[in-house]
Write a protein that holds these residues in place. Structure first.
Motif, short mmCIF file in Angstrom:
data_model
loop_
_atom_site.label_atom_id
_atom_site.label_comp_id
_atom_site.label_asym_id
_atom_site.label_seq_id
_atom_site.Cartn_x
_atom_site.Cartn_y
_atom_site.Cartn_z
N GLY A 88 0.82 -1.21 0.00
CA GLY A 88 0.00 0.00 0.00
C GLY A 88 0.85 1.26 0.00
N LEU A 89 1.93 1.23 0.76
CA LEU A 89 2.83 2.38 0.80
C LEU A 89 3.41 2.66 -0.58
CD1 LEU A 89 4.43 4.42 2.68
CD2 LEU A 89 6.24 2.69 2.70
N ALA A 90 3.88 1.61 -1.25
CA ALA A 90 4.46 1.78 -2.59
C ALA A 90 3.42 2.30 -3.58
CB ALA A 90 5.04 0.45 -3.07
N ASP A 91 2.22 1.73 -3.55
CA ASP A 91 1.18 2.16 -4.47
C ASP A 91 0.79 3.62 -4.25
OD1 ASP A 91 1.08 -0.29 -5.70
OD2 ASP A 91 -0.64 -1.02 -4.55
N TYR A 117 8.99 5.98 -7.34
CA TYR A 117 8.56 6.53 -6.05
C TYR A 117 8.20 5.42 -5.07
CZ TYR A 117 8.23 11.21 -8.13
OH TYR A 117 8.51 12.41 -8.72
N GLY A 118 7.52 4.40 -5.54
CA GLY A 118 7.14 3.29 -4.67
C GLY A 118 8.34 2.52 -4.16
N ALA A 119 9.30 2.27 -5.05
CA ALA A 119 10.51 1.53 -4.66
C ALA A 119 11.30 2.31 -3.61
CB ALA A 119 11.38 1.25 -5.88
N ILE A 120 11.42 3.61 -3.82
CA ILE A 120 12.15 4.44 -2.86
C ILE A 120 11.42 4.48 -1.52
CG2 ILE A 120 12.87 6.81 -2.35
CD1 ILE A 120 13.32 7.13 -5.40
N VAL A 124 13.11 3.26 1.99
CA VAL A 124 13.26 4.17 3.14
C VAL A 124 12.49 3.64 4.34
CG1 VAL A 124 12.77 6.49 3.99
CG2 VAL A 124 13.69 6.19 1.69
N SER A 125 11.28 3.13 4.11
CA SER A 125 10.47 2.59 5.20
C SER A 125 11.15 1.41 5.87
CB SER A 125 9.10 2.17 4.66
OG SER A 125 8.37 1.48 5.65
#
Length: 252
Positions: A88-91, A117-120, A124-125
């Protein structure tokens, strides 16, 4: 004639929450409760945290350094939830910063492919959660396990709060099918998370609540501006960022 009233809470809500938020097998949960069961989301965070704590204890008993204890515990957390919150964060990051209109953002968020953006965001998370766990496990095994359980419960309390505050951004998907959580249901979940976290972290939990609430409000404000509401991806992102906030706030 008396109207049928939906009870505020039911013990059947716990297996429903576990079936939605974890990969632990539960047969035929009562799906009719929908968002009314979201008060139990913080409780659904406990089994993954307990499993990760058991992994951490074994790793510590084997004499592994804190950085590896934290890494193994984090891995257990991810596998026990099927990485659904990470997804969900990546999406969300791909959609929110990969398009200029709400409709296009929602379209990107439904795409199973991951963008830059999702991969980054995931990288980071994961690093932030690993660093937070490393710090607390380096202090003591108990602190590490307690911090994981607090983070698991408090971060999942953010989800029904957003479900209550924000409308559904689309007319389909998991979040839409579950529905909007009543305010009293969201508050009950938050109260349970706080009540169970306090014996584990003491007054330090108040700082954790503050930073988790700040992260949740930030995600909510951004989601409102970007897509006009919330989706399952937004809820997963709130859980992830709230978990990071709690872990880092409880670090010594």
């Amino acid at each position: 004639m008396k109207k049928n009233r939906t009870p505020m809470a039911s013990w059947n809500d716990v297996p429903l929450a576990l079936s939605l938020l974890t990969r632990f097998p539960f047969r035929n949960p009562d799906m009719s409760r929908g968002a009314h069961a979201s008060w139990a989301y913080p409780l659904a965070g406990l089994p993954p945290a307990l499993l990760a704590s058991a992994v951490a204890m074994v790793a510590n008993w084997m004499g592994l350094p804190s950085m590896l204890v934290a890494l193994l515990a984090l891995t257990a957390l991810i596998f026990s939830t099927g990485a659904m919150h990470e997804d969900g964060l990546a999406d969300m990051f791909d959609g929110f910063w990969g398009a200029q209109t709400a409709d296009k953002r929602l379209e990107i968020m439904k795409d199973s492919h991951i963008g830059a953006y999702g991969a980054i965001a995931i990288a980071v998370s994961l690093f932030a959660r690993w660093a937070g766990l490393w710090l607390v496990f380096d202090f003591s095994l108990f602190n590490g396990c307690a911090a994981m359980m607090c983070a698991a419960m408090l971060s999942r309390a953010s989800m029904p709060l957003l479900m209550s505050y924000l409308p559904n951004a689309r007319n389909s998907g998991l979040s839409h099918s579950v529905g909007r959580a009543p305010a009293k249901t969201a508050c009950l979940g938050a109260a349970i998370a706080l009540a169970l976290s306090f014996p584990l972290a003491g007054w330090a939990v108040m700082s954790a609540v503050f930073w988790a609430a700040l992260a949740t409000m930030a995600i909510g404000a951004i989601a409102q501006r970007k897509i006009g509401g919330q989706t399952g991806d937004v809820l997963g992102s709130a859980q992830q960022l709230s978990e990071i906030a709690v872990l880092l706030s409880l670090s010594p």
